[in-house]
Design a protein around this motif. Structure first.
Motif, short mmCIF file in Angstrom:
data_model
loop_
_atom_site.label_atom_id
_atom_site.label_comp_id
_atom_site.label_asym_id
_atom_site.label_seq_id
_atom_site.Cartn_x
_atom_site.Cartn_y
_atom_site.Cartn_z
N GLU A 148 51.90 -0.33 78.33
CA GLU A 148 51.55 -1.27 77.48
C GLU A 148 49.86 -1.54 77.96
O GLU A 148 49.61 -1.13 79.08
CB GLU A 148 52.73 -2.63 78.02
N PRO A 149 48.94 -1.81 77.06
CA PRO A 149 47.57 -2.86 77.08
C PRO A 149 47.49 -2.94 78.77
O PRO A 149 48.00 -4.58 78.44
CB PRO A 149 47.52 -3.02 75.91
N ASP A 150 46.47 -2.95 79.06
CA ASP A 150 46.45 -4.15 80.28
C ASP A 150 45.63 -4.89 80.25
O ASP A 150 44.95 -4.74 79.99
CB ASP A 150 45.88 -3.24 81.50
N LEU A 208 43.78 -1.14 67.34
CA LEU A 208 45.97 -1.22 67.17
C LEU A 208 46.06 -0.97 68.71
O LEU A 208 46.93 -1.32 69.16
CB LEU A 208 46.15 -0.73 65.76
N HIS A 209 45.94 -0.05 68.89
CA HIS A 209 46.24 0.96 70.10
C HIS A 209 46.21 0.09 71.48
O HIS A 209 47.02 0.59 72.86
CB HIS A 209 45.70 2.61 70.14
N GLU A 210 44.60 -0.23 71.98
CA GLU A 210 44.34 -1.27 72.45
C GLU A 210 44.99 -2.30 72.43
O GLU A 210 44.99 -2.74 74.23
CB GLU A 210 43.41 -1.02 72.72
N PHE A 211 44.68 -3.32 71.71
CA PHE A 211 44.95 -4.89 71.54
C PHE A 211 46.23 -4.83 70.74
O PHE A 211 46.93 -6.40 71.13
CB PHE A 211 44.18 -5.35 70.70
N ARG A 249 38.61 -5.95 81.66
CA ARG A 249 38.02 -6.99 81.04
C ARG A 249 37.69 -6.64 79.29
O ARG A 249 37.76 -5.46 78.96
CB ARG A 249 36.07 -6.70 82.11
N PHE A 250 37.50 -7.49 78.58
CA PHE A 250 36.86 -7.41 77.20
C PHE A 250 36.18 -6.55 76.66
O PHE A 250 37.15 -5.38 76.02
CB PHE A 250 36.59 -8.18 76.98
N GLY A 251 35.08 -5.53 77.11
CA GLY A 251 34.13 -4.50 77.43
C GLY A 251 34.75 -3.42 77.58
O GLY A 251 34.85 -1.96 76.64
N ALA A 252 35.40 -2.96 78.74
CA ALA A 252 36.62 -1.96 79.37
C ALA A 252 37.40 -1.68 77.82
O ALA A 252 37.16 -0.63 77.56
CB ALA A 252 37.27 -1.92 80.22
#
Length: 408
Positions: A149-151, A28-31, A155-158
């Motif tokens: 805000e999430p960048d 939730l925090h990242e995406f 990359r998805f993995g990061a």
């Protein structure tokens, strides 16, 4: 020894759900952007409360698994009312517990249970929005400052790595101590409350419900784990309504939940949260006992008073070991922060606006990124940041302000 055994057993039962909650919180925090969370769950109106309640009902999270998820929602911009609504609805039900309820207690319980959870969440969320807004120690409906805000360009993995770091490092350090304190209290209650405590209350449903509330509210029991306990109460002669009180109040509230809710949204809101669960569970319990047909609540023919065995599965043991390591790492990190070596290049800054460990972690991380800073510690109670290394004071001030705080 018995308390330790009980504590370890509860830790094993809870750990898979807690780890799942930390994972969801990190994702939730990242995406999920703060802007989207604020748009859907900010404000104390019915819309945000209803959305939060409906999101929570199907999620398979217990009262401990839901805590880190709700904290992340709150710190991401969700209102006090919506966060409370989510905290009430989520642990009472889930797709797994609904299926188990049907198999052990019958279809009526399986249908009524999620309906009761949804209604209780709406009532509790609205009550907190109405009467918890002026909570002592909490200014308005403000939340802790959160990172930018999430960048989306990462990359998805990061982003997955950042989500895991937030969920299993930052959030564990933020709420782990409170969770452990709640578990210790719950273990003491679990050991010293007699097994036959409710036996004399079979013909007094109201008193039985009140007794169940007194014991079930502070004591940890997950949504699925409460089902055989409720069934055993009915097999001992207690009413179906009393069993529903346990199914609602046991998973939705315990000391771990209360301590974290009080810290996040204030003591008044936490008391409203507990009171709404108690009142709503008794109201639904009385409706079952006095208004609905008795034949609906007859236990399935194969039902037996199954009790929890004390053998943990390998999943529970592995999850408990992982959680214990995470808590230990968080403790070591906190102790290391307290032993900062003072040198000639040490400077102190008074930070304004910090009010929880998450804020403390955000300031620490921001200052640590300043060029020349070799070591930093932030004292939450005093608001003083102690910084080692040959650094530019203006850059430290800018870093603190970029994190959402101010410097004296």
């Amino acid at each position: 020894m018995e308390i330790l055994r009980s504590l370890l057993f509860m830790l094993g039962e809870m750990s898979p759900y807690i780890l799942l909650g930390f994972l969801i919180a990190g994702l939730l925090h990242e995406f999920v952007s703060q802007r989207m969370m604020t748009r859907h769950l900010s404000g104390n109106g019915a819309g945000a409360v209803v959305k939060a309640a409906m999101i929570g009902v199907p999620l398979p999270l217990c009262s401990c698994g839901v805590l880190p998820t709700a904290v992340a929602m709150r710190r991401g911009g969700a209102s006090r009312a919506a966060s409370t609504s989510f905290l009430i609805s989520t642990p009472q039900t889930g797709v797994d517990s609904i299926a188990a309820t049907w198999s052990l207690l019958g279809p009526a319980f399986a249908v009524v249970r999620p309906i009761a959870a949804l209604a209780t969440a709406l009532f509790g969320g609205m009550a907190v929005g109405r009467w918890g807004a002026q909570d002592e120690g909490v200014t308005g409906d403000a939340v802790c400052a959160v990172p930018d805000e999430p960048d989306n360009r990462k990359r998805f993995g990061a982003r997955v790595v950042d989500a895991l770091r937030y969920g299993f490092v930052d959030l564990v350090g933020s709420i782990g101590g409170w969770l452990v304190a709640g578990l210790v209290i719950a273990a003491v209650i679990t050991v010293y409350v007699p097994d036959d405590f409710f036996a004399a209350l079979g013909d007094r449903p109201v008193f039985a419900m009140m007794a169940v509330l007194v014991v079930a509210v502070p004591m940890y029991v997950c949504a699925t784990g409460s089902i055989p306990i409720a069934m055993s109460l009915m097999l001992k002669g207690l009413s179906p309504g009393t069993a529903l009180v346990l199914l609602m109040a046991g998973p939705a509230a315990n000391f771990a939940s209360y301590t974290l809710i009080a810290r996040e949204v204030g003591h008044r809101s936490a008391m409203i949260y507990v009171a709404s669960i108690g009142l709503a569970s008794m109201a639904f319990g009385l409706a079952i006992d006095y208004l609905l047909p008795g034949e609906w609540w007859v236990l399935p023919g194969g039902a037996h008073g199954a009790c929890h065995g004390e053998e943990m599965s390998w999943v529970s043991m592995a999850s408990a070991a992982v959680l214990a390591v995470l808590l230990l790492v968080a403790l070591v990190k906190r102790m290391n922060h307290k032993h900062l070596k003072i040198t000639d290049m040490t400077k102190t800054y008074v930070i304004k606006g910090m009010n929880c460990p998450h804020c403390q972690a955000a300031v620490t991380k921001s200052i640590a990124g300043v060029k020349g800073v070799s070591e930093v510690t932030v004292n939450l109670s005093s608001g003083v940041a102690t910084v080692n290394g040959e650094h530019d004071e203006k850059e430290v001030v800018n870093a603190v302000r970029a994190a959402g705080f101010d410097v004296d």
